[in-house]
Design a protein around this motif. Structure first.
Motif, PDB file in Angstrom:
ATOM      1  N   VAL A 213       0.876  -1.176   0.000  1.00  0.00           N
ATOM      2  CA  VAL A 213       0.000   0.000   0.000  1.00  0.00           C
ATOM      3  C   VAL A 213       0.906   1.215   0.000  1.00  0.00           C
ATOM      4  O   VAL A 213       1.943   1.232   0.671  1.00  0.00           O
ATOM      5  N   SER A 214       0.513   2.161  -0.705  1.00  0.00           N
ATOM      6  CA  SER A 214       1.382   3.332  -0.752  1.00  0.00           C
ATOM      7  C   SER A 214       1.381   4.023   0.598  1.00  0.00           C
ATOM      8  O   SER A 214       0.461   3.933   1.381  1.00  0.00           O
ATOM      9  N   LYS A 219      -0.798   5.815   5.856  1.00  0.00           N
ATOM     10  CA  LYS A 219      -0.802   6.775   6.951  1.00  0.00           C
ATOM     11  C   LYS A 219      -2.198   7.318   7.172  1.00  0.00           C
ATOM     12  O   LYS A 219      -2.648   7.500   8.303  1.00  0.00           O
ATOM     13  N   PHE A 220      -2.864   7.563   6.075  1.00  0.00           N
ATOM     14  CA  PHE A 220      -4.197   8.119   6.174  1.00  0.00           C
ATOM     15  C   PHE A 220      -5.130   7.167   6.901  1.00  0.00           C
ATOM     16  O   PHE A 220      -5.902   7.550   7.767  1.00  0.00           O
ATOM     17  N   VAL A 221      -5.034   5.893   6.527  1.00  0.00           N
ATOM     18  CA  VAL A 221      -5.933   4.925   7.137  1.00  0.00           C
ATOM     19  C   VAL A 221      -5.599   4.730   8.606  1.00  0.00           C
ATOM     20  O   VAL A 221      -6.468   4.532   9.440  1.00  0.00           O
ATOM     21  N   GLN A 222      -4.320   4.787   8.925  1.00  0.00           N
ATOM     22  CA  GLN A 222      -3.955   4.528  10.314  1.00  0.00           C
ATOM     23  C   GLN A 222      -4.228   5.708  11.212  1.00  0.00           C
ATOM     24  O   GLN A 222      -4.656   5.547  12.347  1.00  0.00           O
ATOM     25  N   SER A 236      -7.552  11.803  -7.165  1.00  0.00           N
ATOM     26  CA  SER A 236      -6.845  10.682  -7.775  1.00  0.00           C
ATOM     27  C   SER A 236      -5.345  10.895  -7.709  1.00  0.00           C
ATOM     28  O   SER A 236      -4.579   9.938  -7.596  1.00  0.00           O
ATOM     29  N   ASP A 237      -4.932  12.123  -7.728  1.00  0.00           N
ATOM     30  CA  ASP A 237      -3.502  12.386  -7.581  1.00  0.00           C
ATOM     31  C   ASP A 237      -3.007  11.900  -6.242  1.00  0.00           C
ATOM     32  O   ASP A 237      -1.933  11.316  -6.123  1.00  0.00           O
ATOM     33  N   PHE A 238      -3.829  12.140  -5.250  1.00  0.00           N
ATOM     34  CA  PHE A 238      -3.431  11.704  -3.909  1.00  0.00           C
ATOM     35  C   PHE A 238      -3.271  10.195  -3.845  1.00  0.00           C
ATOM     36  O   PHE A 238      -2.350   9.665  -3.228  1.00  0.00           O
ATOM     37  N   VAL A 239      -4.189   9.511  -4.486  1.00  0.00           N
ATOM     38  CA  VAL A 239      -4.193   8.055  -4.348  1.00  0.00           C
ATOM     39  C   VAL A 239      -3.099   7.422  -5.188  1.00  0.00           C
ATOM     40  O   VAL A 239      -2.409   6.497  -4.765  1.00  0.00           O
ATOM     41  N   THR A 256       8.271 -10.278   5.214  1.00  0.00           N
ATOM     42  CA  THR A 256       6.819 -10.236   5.052  1.00  0.00           C
ATOM     43  C   THR A 256       6.217 -11.570   5.448  1.00  0.00           C
ATOM     44  O   THR A 256       6.807 -12.623   5.251  1.00  0.00           O
ATOM     45  N   VAL A 257       5.043 -11.483   5.984  1.00  0.00           N
ATOM     46  CA  VAL A 257       4.301 -12.697   6.314  1.00  0.00           C
ATOM     47  C   VAL A 257       2.893 -12.536   5.769  1.00  0.00           C
ATOM     48  O   VAL A 257       2.424 -11.426   5.553  1.00  0.00           O
ATOM     49  N   THR A 258       2.271 -13.659   5.587  1.00  0.00           N
ATOM     50  CA  THR A 258       0.874 -13.637   5.193  1.00  0.00           C
ATOM     51  C   THR A 258       0.063 -13.968   6.425  1.00  0.00           C
ATOM     52  O   THR A 258       0.164 -15.051   6.979  1.00  0.00           O
ATOM     53  N   LEU A 259      -0.723 -13.018   6.852  1.00  0.00           N
ATOM     54  CA  LEU A 259      -1.461 -13.212   8.090  1.00  0.00           C
ATOM     55  C   LEU A 259      -2.578 -14.223   7.897  1.00  0.00           C
ATOM     56  O   LEU A 259      -3.213 -14.285   6.861  1.00  0.00           O
ATOM     57  N   THR A 260      -2.804 -14.990   8.939  1.00  0.00           N
ATOM     58  CA  THR A 260      -3.889 -15.953   8.875  1.00  0.00           C
ATOM     59  C   THR A 260      -5.191 -15.382   9.393  1.00  0.00           C
ATOM     60  O   THR A 260      -6.242 -15.936   9.188  1.00  0.00           O
ATOM     61  N   SER A 261      -5.109 -14.312  10.145  1.00  0.00           N
ATOM     62  CA  SER A 261      -6.348 -13.758  10.686  1.00  0.00           C
ATOM     63  C   SER A 261      -6.242 -12.250  10.668  1.00  0.00           C
ATOM     64  O   SER A 261      -5.167 -11.683  10.532  1.00  0.00           O
ATOM     65  N   ASP A 262      -7.355 -11.621  10.866  1.00  0.00           N
ATOM     66  CA  ASP A 262      -7.356 -10.164  10.877  1.00  0.00           C
ATOM     67  C   ASP A 262      -6.731  -9.664  12.151  1.00  0.00           C
ATOM     68  O   ASP A 262      -7.165 -10.004  13.247  1.00  0.00           O
ATOM     69  N   LEU A 263      -5.754  -8.875  12.046  1.00  0.00           N
ATOM     70  CA  LEU A 263      -5.104  -8.367  13.242  1.00  0.00           C
ATOM     71  C   LEU A 263      -5.698  -7.028  13.649  1.00  0.00           C
ATOM     72  O   LEU A 263      -5.913  -6.730  14.782  1.00  0.00           O
ATOM     73  N   SER A 264      -5.932  -6.212  12.676  1.00  0.00           N
ATOM     74  CA  SER A 264      -6.546  -4.921  12.981  1.00  0.00           C
ATOM     75  C   SER A 264      -7.230  -4.486  11.703  1.00  0.00           C
ATOM     76  O   SER A 264      -7.311  -5.240  10.735  1.00  0.00           O
ATOM     77  N   ARG A 265      -7.712  -3.295  11.717  1.00  0.00           N
ATOM     78  CA  ARG A 265      -8.421  -2.865  10.521  1.00  0.00           C
ATOM     79  C   ARG A 265      -7.498  -2.820   9.310  1.00  0.00           C
ATOM     80  O   ARG A 265      -7.917  -2.997   8.187  1.00  0.00           O
ATOM     81  N   VAL A 266      -6.260  -2.572   9.603  1.00  0.00           N
ATOM     82  CA  VAL A 266      -5.341  -2.375   8.484  1.00  0.00           C
ATOM     83  C   VAL A 266      -4.763  -3.706   8.016  1.00  0.00           C
ATOM     84  O   VAL A 266      -4.651  -3.975   6.832  1.00  0.00           O
TER      85      VAL A 266
END
Lengths: 351, 328
Positions: A213-214, A219-222, A236-239, A256-266
């Motif tokens: 994710v860029s 940062k915005f989501v967190q 769109s420029d922002f994204v 990197t790991v592939t998570l098996t469960s949702d850890l948080s919203r992100v």
């Protein structure tokens, strides 16, 4: 006909029992084994930084340790032993000071082996936090026990094997089937250097960051902060704007790991996340000097400096019983006069 | 009903000896049937008077009607002019009605009824149909039996196998467990190997926190016996240290072992003492109670004796008769 009172309308109020004292479980209900608990205390008067180190070690051992353990000068090891039994305490971490360096002893109650480490260098948690640009301490960081990783110990002798066993058992077991990813937030790393025979002790906090994710979007989501769109023509420029990545994003492939469960919203399940370690807690360089068969007593099974005979210590009443069940056959240095190593003389002053 | 049919059939036969005997029997039975009122013998076709669901007025009128019906019936019964239908007549009527019904249904019912009642097999037609039926019945039974046997036979076989090869199965199970465990260990090793490849430090294997897997990792294999005593001692001390570090209790110390043995002994002694005490107290209590009981009984007897004596004395205390019998 008599009118009966309708008893069905009575509401059953369940009495609320407030649990003020939360008792820690003795047996891990997941793995079924006993949860190891520890006492971290010191013997003798210690200077300020070492007392800080003791506090840091206590925080490290949370939640299964006594954070506010108060020891008096006249408390012996025996007293601690007596209290440890009923409370289910399995390990003692004892700090003490000699002329050259502080000493950390890791012992297993009630009769277990004692590993004596000489602390060559150490840094306090405060210092580390000050050295960092963004020190991180989430609220429930110390609510779960840390993981432990030992490296370099594998192809070692008996004493190294014993060290690994002791450290592995200081922290509770992890059941990979039922463990919650959100509860693994800290990690303790021990690295053994074969050349110098030093053990590096590090303590990190684990953070997961979504990958791919860029930076801006992440940062915005967190942070939930409205970004600054002053200079942009369109959303769109922002994204889609290709921002520069930070240094750490380069070496993501390895971590990197592939998570098996949702850890948080992100961090969602089955998406790649990067594991980021940020150092917290004390940093130490240890050297294993002695291994004893009993709790600060008993037969010396390994000694760094070659002589490990049972020496008569000046204040031996403070320690536990001297169980001399086995006489030393290999090392037969019994007199203090014969040894010439500087290291040995310091070991005499230990309590 | 059946007997009527029987009688009808038999009358058509040519056996002369049986006839009067059967006739006598039939008459006897007819007389018996006549004695029973029709109400009890024949099935009631009329609806029974149903009073419950009706309102009060309706109930009253229905009851009135039924009472009148009863009266009427009684009068008719005792009236010599009106023709009374005996039970027998009603029975005959019923039979005729049923026969007509059965005929309308078809042949099958007739054929079913006949083989059950008649001992004599009639003409060829009847026997053929009878045998056909028997054959079809047999085939149906075999079908059902066949479908039923498939699961039950398996169960039986399983039970036999269990009984015969119990020991063998246990051994097999143990073997299979061992194989499974080996496989698990292999898989874990493979995982470790894979991790190794990923991690750049290929020389140093990483050791992690104690992870609970399926199998017990604490199995140790110490098969070799060292020759020298010192080596043995050293080995033992290392082994015990490792076990203690891993959380396994090693009962090494002779002092502590002695202590625990003594504790156990003392506990045992105490328990024995307690038991003795208990037995003693029970005995005492029992003895006390028994004594008390016997005392009470003796007391009673004594009391009775005293009463008797008193009575006797009382008798002799009549005025004018004081003094003993023998004394003058």
């Amino acid at each position: 006909m008599a009118r009966f009172r309708n008893r069905k309308n009575k509401v059953f109020v369940k009495p609320i029992v407030k649990k003020n004292q939360q008792q820690q479980p003795n047996v891990d209900h997941i793995t079924g084994n006993k949860i190891p608990k520890s006492f971290v205390f010191s013997r003798g008067k210690l200077p300020g930084p070492i007392r800080q180190l003791q506090m840091d070690l206590r925080k490290l051992m949370l939640p299964y340790t006594a954070l506010n353990l108060k020891e008096k000068k006249r408390n012996n090891l025996k007293d601690f032993l007596n209290v440890a039994g009923p409370m289910g305490v399995t390990h003692f971490l004892i700090l003490s000071k000699t002329e050259t360096s502080p000493v950390l002893r890791v012992a297993k109650t009630p009769q277990g082996p004692t590993l004596t480490f000489k602390i060559q260098e150490y840094s306090l948690a405060v210092d580390i936090a000050q050295s960092q640009l963004r020190p991180r301490c989430p609220q429930d960081l110390f609510k779960n026990p840390p993981l432990i990783v030992l490296s370099g110990f594998a192809a070692g002798d008996e004493h190294l094997k014993l060290t690994t066993t002791v450290f592995k058992n200081i922290f509770p077991d992890i059941d990979i089937n039922t463990v919650k990813l959100s509860s693994c937030q800290r990690i303790v790393c021990l690295n053994y250097n074969k050349d110098t025979k030093f053990i590096d002790f590090r303590h990190y906090s684990i953070r997961l960051q979504p990958v791919g994710v860029s930076r801006r979007i992440r940062k915005f989501v967190q942070n939930h902060q409205v970004p600054d769109l002053r200079n942009l023509q369109d959303v769109s420029d922002f994204v889609t704007k290709a921002g520069y990545g930070s240094e750490s994003e380069a070496d993501e492939e390895a971590a990197t790991v592939t998570l098996t469960s949702d850890l948080s919203r992100v961090n969602r399940a089955s998406t790649k996340s990067a594991v980021k370690l940020q150092e917290i807690g004390p940093r130490m360089t240890l050297q294993l000097t002695k291994i004893e068969g009993g709790l600060c007593s008993g037969e010396v099974m390994f000694s760094e400096y070659g002589n490990g005979g049972n020496k008569k210590k000046p204040d031996s009443e403070e320690d536990g019983d001297n169980d001399d069940e086995m006489k030393d056959s290999d090392e037969d240095n019994e007199g203090e006069d014969s040894e010439e190593d500087i290291g040995e003389s310091e070991e005499d002053e230990e309590d | 009903m059946g007997k009527k049919k029987d009688k009808a059939l038999n009358e058509s036969e040519s056996t002369i000896d049986m006839k009067p005997m059967i006739h006598e029997n039939a008459q006897f039975f007819d007389k018996l049937v006549e004695l029973i009122p029709a109400r009890f013998y024949l099935p009631d076709e009329k609806d029974k008077p149903w009073f419950q669901g009706l309102s009060k007025a309706e109930k009253a009128s229905a009851k009135k009607q039924s009472r009148e019906n009863i009266k009427k019936a009684r009068r008719d019964r005792l009236d010599p002019e009106k023709s009374t239908k005996t039970t027998l007549d009603l029975l005959k009527e019923n039979l005729e009605k049923e026969k007509s019904n059965m005929d309308s249904d078809g042949e099958e019912k007739e054929i079913e009824v006949r083989p059950i009642m008649s001992d004599l097999d009639g003409g060829e037609e009847r026997s053929v149909t009878y045998e056909e039926l028997r054959g079809s019945l047999r085939s149906k039974i075999e079908e059902l039996r066949g479908s039923r046997n498939i699961p039950s036979s398996d169960k039986g076989k399983k039970r036999k196998n269990e009984r015969n090869d119990k020991k063998g199965n246990l051994q097999k199970k143990q073997k299979s467990d061992g194989v499974v465990e080996e496989k698990k260990i292999d898989s874990i090793n493979d995982e470790h190997n894979v991790e190794k490849d990923i991690v750049e430090e290929a020389a140093n294997k990483l050791i992690f926190s104690r992870v609970k897997l399926g199998d017990n990792e604490d199995k140790r294999e110490d098969s070799k016996k060292e020759s020298t005593k010192s080596e043995l001692l050293a080995k033992h001390s290392w082994k015990s240290a490792m076990d203690r570090a891993a959380g396994i209790k090693v009962h090494d110390n002779p002092k502590l072992l002695k202590q625990s043995i003594q504790k156990e002994k003392k506990r045992h002694q105490k328990n024995a003492e307690k038991w003795h005490e208990r037995v003693e107290t029970m005995k005492k209590l029992k003895a006390e109670k028994q004594q008390k009981r016997s005392e009470n009984i003796a007391d009673k007897i004594h009391q009775k004796k005293m009463l008797r004596i008193a009575k006797r004395e009382k008798k002799l205390l009549r005025p004018g008769f004081e003094g003993r019998k023998g004394s003058t």
